[in-house]
Scaffold this active site. Structure first.
Site, mmCIF file in Angstrom:
data_model
loop_
_atom_site.group_PDB
_atom_site.id
_atom_site.type_symbol
_atom_site.label_atom_id
_atom_site.label_comp_id
_atom_site.label_asym_id
_atom_site.label_seq_id
_atom_site.Cartn_x
_atom_site.Cartn_y
_atom_site.Cartn_z
ATOM 1 C CE1 TYR A 180 3.953 8.622 36.555
ATOM 2 C CE2 TYR A 180 4.611 10.910 37.001
ATOM 3 C CZ TYR A 180 4.869 9.674 36.616
ATOM 4 O OH TYR A 180 6.152 9.400 36.178
ATOM 5 C CD GLU B 229 15.679 9.082 38.774
ATOM 6 O OE1 GLU B 229 15.112 8.197 39.400
ATOM 7 O OE2 GLU B 229 15.133 10.384 38.662
ATOM 8 C CG LEU C 99 10.475 8.893 41.664
ATOM 9 C CD1 LEU C 99 9.785 9.880 42.500
ATOM 10 C CD2 LEU C 99 9.611 8.194 40.613
ATOM 11 C CE LYS D 11 5.637 7.585 39.472
ATOM 12 N NZ LYS D 11 6.678 7.485 38.823
#
Length: 281
Positions: free
Chosen positions: A31, A177, A201, A145
């Protein structure tokens, strides 16, 4: 009722989920979330490039070329009259009987996209917010993702339950992250953020920030840093689509720097805003 993009058709949002869609049952898909400012999607090329990469990494063939998909997404924004908000786009492996292995080659990937109104929070950028720490319990391909986001959901929920905006993740002593954003620290005027490897990511906003640092002659290091270095930083901020850049003033109740948004962060906020404000001119 707003319209959605379903495969190659823009239709009304009603009865579009098939129970045996592998995205629904396995999270078998990828996505993107694309910010829309004043009716214009921002950094669309970068999002489409990452979509292609994510699909390739899970051996998913996109059903249409990204240029065609881009045009459809732009059309969707116009049809829905979206001025401020996001486009959510996902591509699943398709509808097939529920077996773990990939379905037969005649199964077609399913594309779904919709828009949502979402106002930017300038106050967040200007005043900052708080975060909490939590262990990074995700799988080891965070660079893809995918639709598999339950660990991120649990981390974000911890933040909400502690009146924080985000949960910053760490593997051992290393900060990776956050649940839905990338993390930067600033020390002695220089920026540090985790390398774009399989543990994070590679956020589109993150990429743009690094580009802005180069243009502003700010030293930015794609290097790991520890939880202790996070607490000892002069500035901390997080970045994500539509959130853009958010200063973090406290983590687990501990004040970062002097407890106000730092000069480097404010400089980057100012420059990032120019990316979409220039569209108004």
């Amino acid at each position: 009722m707003s319209s959605i993009l379903y495969n190659d058709q823009i239709i009304e949002r009603d009865n579009v989920v098939e129970i045996e869609d592998r995205g629904y049952q396995f999270g078998d898909g990828v996505y993107e979330v694309i910010g829309v400012y004043d009716g214009e999607p921002l950094l669309m090329d970068e999002h489409m490039k990452r979509l292609k990469r994510s699909a390739r990494e899970i051996q998913l063939t996109l059903p249409v070329e990204v240029n065609q998909l881009r045009k459809k997404l732009e059309e969707l924004v116009q049809v829905n009259g979206l001025e401020e908000g996001i486009i959510y786009l996902q591509v699943s492996r398709g509808v097939a009987p529920r077996w773990h292995e990939f379905p037969s080659t005649d199964t077609q990937a399913v594309t779904v996209a919709y828009t949502r109104e979402e106002e930017r929070d300038n106050e967040l950028e200007d005043q900052g917010a708080t975060a909490v720490l939590t262990k990074d319990i995700r799988w080891l391909r965070c660079d893809i993702k995918t639709l598999n986001l339950l660990p991120n959901v649990l981390a974000k929920q911890k933040a909400v339950e502690n009146n924080a905006i985000e949960a910053i993740l760490h593997r051992g002593d290393t900060v990776t992250e956050a649940s839905a954003s990338n993390v930067f620290i600033v020390k002695n005027g220089e920026l540090y953020t985790h390398p774009a490897d399989n543990y994070i990511l590679n956020g589109i906003t993150r990429q743009k920030i690094l580009q802005l640092c180069d243009e502003l002659e700010l030293k930015a290091h794609e290097e790991t840093f520890t939880v202790d270095e996070l607490f000892d930083a002069d500035e901390v901020f997080i970045s994500a689509t539509k959130m853009d850049i958010a200063p973090i003033l406290q983590v687990d109740g501990k004040t970062i720097g002097n407890g106000t948004p730092g000069n480097v962060t404010k400089q980057l906020v100012k420059e990032f805003r120019k990316l979409y404000e220039k569209k108004k001119a």
